[in-house]
Design a protein around this motif. Structure first.
Motif, PDB file in Angstrom:
ATOM      1  N   ASP A 354      39.422  -7.655  26.018  1.00 22.19           N
ATOM      2  CA  ASP A 354      39.808  -8.760  26.899  1.00 22.19           C
ATOM      3  C   ASP A 354      39.803  -8.308  28.359  1.00 22.19           C
ATOM      4  O   ASP A 354      40.044  -7.140  28.680  1.00 22.19           O
ATOM      5  N   ALA A 355      39.537  -9.280  29.233  1.00 22.63           N
ATOM      6  CA  ALA A 355      39.758  -9.094  30.671  1.00 22.63           C
ATOM      7  C   ALA A 355      40.780 -10.135  31.093  1.00 22.63           C
ATOM      8  O   ALA A 355      40.548 -11.336  30.966  1.00 22.63           O
ATOM      9  N   VAL A 356      41.939  -9.678  31.561  1.00 25.21           N
ATOM     10  CA  VAL A 356      43.021 -10.571  31.995  1.00 25.21           C
ATOM     11  C   VAL A 356      42.894 -10.760  33.503  1.00 25.21           C
ATOM     12  O   VAL A 356      42.935  -9.788  34.266  1.00 25.21           O
ATOM     13  N   ILE A 357      42.708 -12.023  33.932  1.00 28.61           N
ATOM     14  CA  ILE A 357      42.407 -12.305  35.340  1.00 28.61           C
ATOM     15  C   ILE A 357      43.600 -12.950  36.041  1.00 28.61           C
ATOM     16  O   ILE A 357      44.151 -13.957  35.585  1.00 28.61           O
ATOM     17  N   CYS A 358      43.980 -12.341  37.169  1.00 22.28           N
ATOM     18  CA  CYS A 358      45.023 -12.874  38.059  1.00 22.28           C
ATOM     19  C   CYS A 358      44.369 -13.071  39.428  1.00 22.28           C
ATOM     20  O   CYS A 358      43.186 -12.789  39.621  1.00 22.28           O
ATOM     21  N   PHE A 359      45.148 -13.518  40.402  1.00 18.43           N
ATOM     22  CA  PHE A 359      44.541 -13.740  41.722  1.00 18.43           C
ATOM     23  C   PHE A 359      45.302 -13.077  42.865  1.00 18.43           C
ATOM     24  O   PHE A 359      45.222 -13.519  44.014  1.00 18.43           O
ATOM     25  N   SER A 360      46.050 -12.014  42.554  1.00 16.80           N
ATOM     26  CA  SER A 360      46.684 -11.232  43.616  1.00 16.80           C
ATOM     27  C   SER A 360      46.953  -9.829  43.088  1.00 16.80           C
ATOM     28  O   SER A 360      47.083  -9.620  41.869  1.00 16.80           O
ATOM     29  N   ARG A 361      47.042  -8.887  43.986  1.00 15.37           N
ATOM     30  CA  ARG A 361      47.315  -7.501  43.609  1.00 15.37           C
ATOM     31  C   ARG A 361      48.653  -7.395  42.888  1.00 15.37           C
ATOM     32  O   ARG A 361      48.776  -6.703  41.870  1.00 15.37           O
ATOM     33  N   ARG A 362      49.656  -8.093  43.410  1.00 12.15           N
ATOM     34  CA  ARG A 362      50.988  -8.030  42.816  1.00 12.15           C
ATOM     35  C   ARG A 362      50.957  -8.498  41.360  1.00 12.15           C
ATOM     36  O   ARG A 362      51.541  -7.873  40.470  1.00 12.15           O
ATOM     37  N   GLU A 363      50.259  -9.612  41.120  1.00 15.16           N
ATOM     38  CA  GLU A 363      50.166 -10.145  39.760  1.00 15.16           C
ATOM     39  C   GLU A 363      49.386  -9.203  38.852  1.00 15.16           C
ATOM     40  O   GLU A 363      49.733  -9.020  37.676  1.00 15.16           O
ATOM     41  N   MET A 417      30.572  -5.116  32.735  1.00 16.20           N
ATOM     42  CA  MET A 417      31.449  -4.492  31.742  1.00 16.20           C
ATOM     43  C   MET A 417      31.325  -5.230  30.407  1.00 16.20           C
ATOM     44  O   MET A 417      31.076  -6.437  30.399  1.00 16.20           O
ATOM     45  N   PRO A 418      31.510  -4.531  29.313  1.00 14.24           N
ATOM     46  CA  PRO A 418      31.401  -5.165  27.987  1.00 14.24           C
ATOM     47  C   PRO A 418      32.654  -5.984  27.642  1.00 14.24           C
ATOM     48  O   PRO A 418      33.397  -5.653  26.713  1.00 14.24           O
ATOM     49  N   ILE A 419      32.873  -7.047  28.394  1.00 15.68           N
ATOM     50  CA  ILE A 419      34.050  -7.894  28.196  1.00 15.68           C
ATOM     51  C   ILE A 419      33.762  -8.898  27.085  1.00 15.68           C
ATOM     52  O   ILE A 419      32.749  -9.613  27.134  1.00 15.68           O
ATOM     53  N   ALA A 420      34.625  -8.951  26.100  1.00 13.64           N
ATOM     54  CA  ALA A 420      34.449  -9.911  25.011  1.00 13.64           C
ATOM     55  C   ALA A 420      35.038 -11.266  25.364  1.00 13.64           C
ATOM     56  O   ALA A 420      34.454 -12.307  25.061  1.00 13.64           O
ATOM     57  N   GLY A 459      30.300 -14.954  24.432  1.00 18.84           N
ATOM     58  CA  GLY A 459      31.420 -14.718  25.334  1.00 18.84           C
ATOM     59  C   GLY A 459      32.472 -15.782  25.120  1.00 18.84           C
ATOM     60  O   GLY A 459      32.149 -16.951  24.876  1.00 18.84           O
ATOM     61  N   LEU A 460      33.737 -15.388  25.228  1.00 17.04           N
ATOM     62  CA  LEU A 460      34.839 -16.321  25.024  1.00 17.04           C
ATOM     63  C   LEU A 460      35.697 -16.408  26.279  1.00 17.04           C
ATOM     64  O   LEU A 460      35.825 -15.427  27.027  1.00 17.04           O
ATOM     65  N   VAL A 461      36.268 -17.584  26.498  1.00 13.14           N
ATOM     66  CA  VAL A 461      37.110 -17.830  27.664  1.00 13.14           C
ATOM     67  C   VAL A 461      38.364 -18.553  27.211  1.00 13.14           C
ATOM     68  O   VAL A 461      38.299 -19.445  26.340  1.00 13.14           O
ATOM     69  N   ALA A 462      39.508 -18.188  27.791  1.00 12.27           N
ATOM     70  CA  ALA A 462      40.757 -18.871  27.468  1.00 12.27           C
ATOM     71  C   ALA A 462      41.708 -18.801  28.647  1.00 12.27           C
ATOM     72  O   ALA A 462      41.616 -17.901  29.481  1.00 12.27           O
TER      73      ALA A 462
END
Length: 660
Positions: A354-363, A417-420, A459-462
């Motif tokens: 998994d790749a967990v996406i946030c939108f700030s350095r703090r997060e 990157m090999p992100i599933a 590829g999967l997205v959630a």
């Protein structure tokens, strides 16, 4: 001319007025053009007359220097004899002659000044009779002088605006790239979503060409494709490749190919093939001008334009404008991309790949900690990290040393990157002004990183929570909005600013930038002038220093954040040192890197890179290019080590369960 004492705001009674009128007639003052006025609680004299100068006949109605007689309340308490004595004293022939002399001198002054400026004096001098205020004549003179000064400024501004318009015509912008203009260029557009193989196809064509240049949106991509080209062969020999970014040069003698950031395009050296990556960046608010310049100025016989399908129409109109043959290839994604049936909802539902996406350095760091405490190892990627650290973190994920990537949308451009599966923790991002929902184009680009071809079947997205999941699903269903087909951004060059300066005699950078944006000729709006707010704000501060236009321009573009106090102080120090013509060596952090926090080492890395950028442009005063690059590499290595140390320390803790 009527007596102003009859104005509606007068507080005197009719009997008071009558008494004053009788007194003025009895003393013979009315016949001499003397008026008694009441205004703003004061009683005062106005003397009228006419003066002649150089064909001008100018009437005046003014208060002499001692023309204010008393407050209205005090005047009412005076008897007739006291009033008469005061009137005769303050409105004597000598006073009248003195005022007339002042007026004559002023009329001459204004007439001559207007003649020098090519202006008509009469509209200004008309105020001598029309500006009926209770202040003495000197105040009226000053206000008229101020009006003339403003009129001269407006006239000068109009002249400078017209000269600026005549000096730069943006319709002729493509002609400013001499080499590209002389070549018979051909455009090949390779358009498609992420994971469609478009960049791979363009790089293959570039490697086969006798010479060429790859233009990247990021240092990271320039570095990756520099190494990629180095590993390729032409005629049985490895390609000779140079790397050129704002902060770094790896120049190879006899190099046939160059990997470069788009802003560093060499428009004077012809090559066979150019590849302009992420062509949809033409629409970027702050950097779009670099892509405009690359499309107009890439000095190659064949120019590959690589990017998202929504850029197609913009490319077509640009090719037509530039009279270049265009060939368009639309590529499809090599593997399917699907939205998960439901949101992730719980940390325990995260999985390897998994790749967990946030939108700030703090997060990012917060989610990194939470994911690591589950027992998963994490690679961390966000914009504040140097390209070297981002590559090292991505490599850990590729090598299987990290189970999950936690990052910002920095993964959306480059970093294969090999992100599933992509898991977005939110659909809201700060745009520099306010929090707003991410655009569909960004959602598509982030989501497209899932399902690496040859590694995953799809590829999967959630979304992590239900709301985010539903928003992302809707964004991915949206039809892509095509890029606009006019108003392509053009940033000022030093040549532009020198040209404006030469016709306006202006040397303040802020004013030159303002003239570029507001005054240059934009006949049909196809090309449009743009500057960033950061550059304009910096320019205003730089104009307080003794620097040349070229020096101020370079300093205004230094890639360093003004929002970080330590970096802003460093930039100001460099600017003041350059103004004093002092040689400024690079200074390492006073404390050893291993004593600094992650944030401090990140900022040190950015400072060293910014110094190197400036050193390439002002080597005489900033001589430590190589040392700055060495310090930057050391800081990058320390950041990477800190991230790994923090991950290891977190994983040693007892795993915890988290509830949403």
């Amino acid at each position: 001319m009527s007596n102003s004492s009859s104005a509606p705001h007068n507080n005197a009674t009719d009997s008071d007025q009558g008494e004053d009128d009788d007194l003025m007639r009895k003393l013979g003052l009315s016949a001499k053009g003397v008026l008694l006025a009441r205004q703003e609680g004061r009683v005062f004299l106005r003397l009228t007359g006419v003066v002649d100068y150089a064909g001008l006949r100018v009437a005046y109605d003014l208060v002499p220097a001692q023309g204010v007689l008393a407050k209205a309340s005090k005047w009412r308490k005076m008897d007739a004899d006291t009033r008469a004595q005061l009137l005769l004293e303050r409105a004597s022939d000598a006073v009248g002659a003195e005022l007339r002399g002042y007026v004559s001198a002023f009329v001459q002054e204004m007439a001559d000044a207007c003649d020098d400026c090519g202006l008509d004096a009469q509209p200004f001098l008309g105020a001598l009779a029309e500006m009926q205020i209770s202040e003495p004549a000197g105040v009226v003179f000053d206000r008229i002088r101020q009006r003339l000064e403003h009129a001269v400024e407006r006239d000068m501004e109009e002249q400078h605006a017209e000269r600026t318009r005549q000096s730069i015509n943006l319709a002729e912008y493509p002609a400013s790239f001499d080499v590209a203009r002389r070549l018979k260029r051909r455009f090949i557009a390779l358009l498609g979503p992420t994971n469609s193989g478009k960049t791979h196809q363009a790089i293959e064509a570039l490697a086969k060409a006798p010479s060429g240049v790859y233009l990247a949106p990021l240092r990271l991509l320039a570095l990756e494709n520099y190494e990629r080209l180095q590993a390729m062969e032409a005629h049985g020999k490895p390609l000779a490749v140079s790397l050129v970014t704002g902060e770094e040069r790896r120049l190879v003698a006899g190099a046939t190919h160059v990997a470069s950031t788009v802003e560093m395009l060499d428009t004077r050296t012809p090559v066979d093939v150019a590849v302009i990556d992420e062509i949809q960046m033409l629409a970027d608010r702050d950097r779009g001008s670099a892509w405009t310049a690359a499309v107009c100025g890439a000095p190659a016989q064949v120019v590959y334009l690589v990017g998202a399908p929504e850029a197609r129409r913009a490319i077509e109109v640009l090719a037509e404008r530039l009279e270049c043959e265009l060939e368009v290839h639309v590529l499809k994604r090599k593997g399917p991309l699907s939205v998960e049936p439901s949101a992730v909802r719980k940390l325990s539902n995260l999985r390897r790949g998994d790749a967990v996406i946030c939108f700030s350095r703090r997060e990012v760091l917060m989610w990194r900690d939470m994911v690591t405490e589950l027992g998963l190892s994490v690679a961390t990627v966000y914009g504040n990290l140097s390209p070297e650290v981002r590559r090292a973190q991505a490599q850990r994920f590729r090598d299987g040393l990290a189970d999950v990537v936690v990052g910002t949308d920095a993964i959306a451009m480059g970093l294969n990157m090999p992100i599933a599966r992509i898991v977005l923790t939110t659909s809201v991002k700060y745009n520099g002004y306010e929090e707003e929902e991410i655009p569909a184009a960004l959602a598509r680009q982030i989501a497209g990183r899932a399902g690496r071809f040859g590694v995953h079947e799809e590829g999967l997205v959630a979304g992590y929570d239900n709301e985010t999941h539903n928003v992302i699903r809707s964004l991915l269903r949206e039809k892509p909005m095509p890029l606009k087909t006019t108003g392509f951004a053009v940033a000022p060059t030093l040549e532009h600013l020198h040209r404006i300066s030469s016709v306006t005699n202006e040397h303040a950078l802020a004013k030159l930038l303002k003239r570029f944006v507001h005054n240059i000729d934009v006949p049909d709006g196809f090309f449009y002038p743009r500057i960033t707010e950061d550059q304009f704000e910096r320019a205003a501060w730089l104009d307080t220093l003794e620097l040349t236009v070229a020096e101020k321009f370079a300093l205004s573009l230094v890639p360093i954040s003004s929002k970080v106090p330590s970096l802003q102080r460093a930039w100001e120090h460099w600017a003041t040192a350059l103004a004093a013509k002092k040689i400024t060596p690079i200074k390492a952090e006073q404390a050893p890197l291993h004593y600094l926090s992650l944030q401090e080492v990140e900022d040190a890395c950015r400072l060293y890179s910014a110094y190197a950028w400036l050193a390439y442009r002002q080597p005489e005063y900033f001589p430590d290019t190589e040392r700055a690059q060495l310090l930057s590499r050391q800081a990058s290595e320390r950041v990477d080590a800190l991230l790994q140390d923090q991950n290891s320390a977190l994983r040693k803790r007892q795993p915890k369960k988290f509830r949403r």
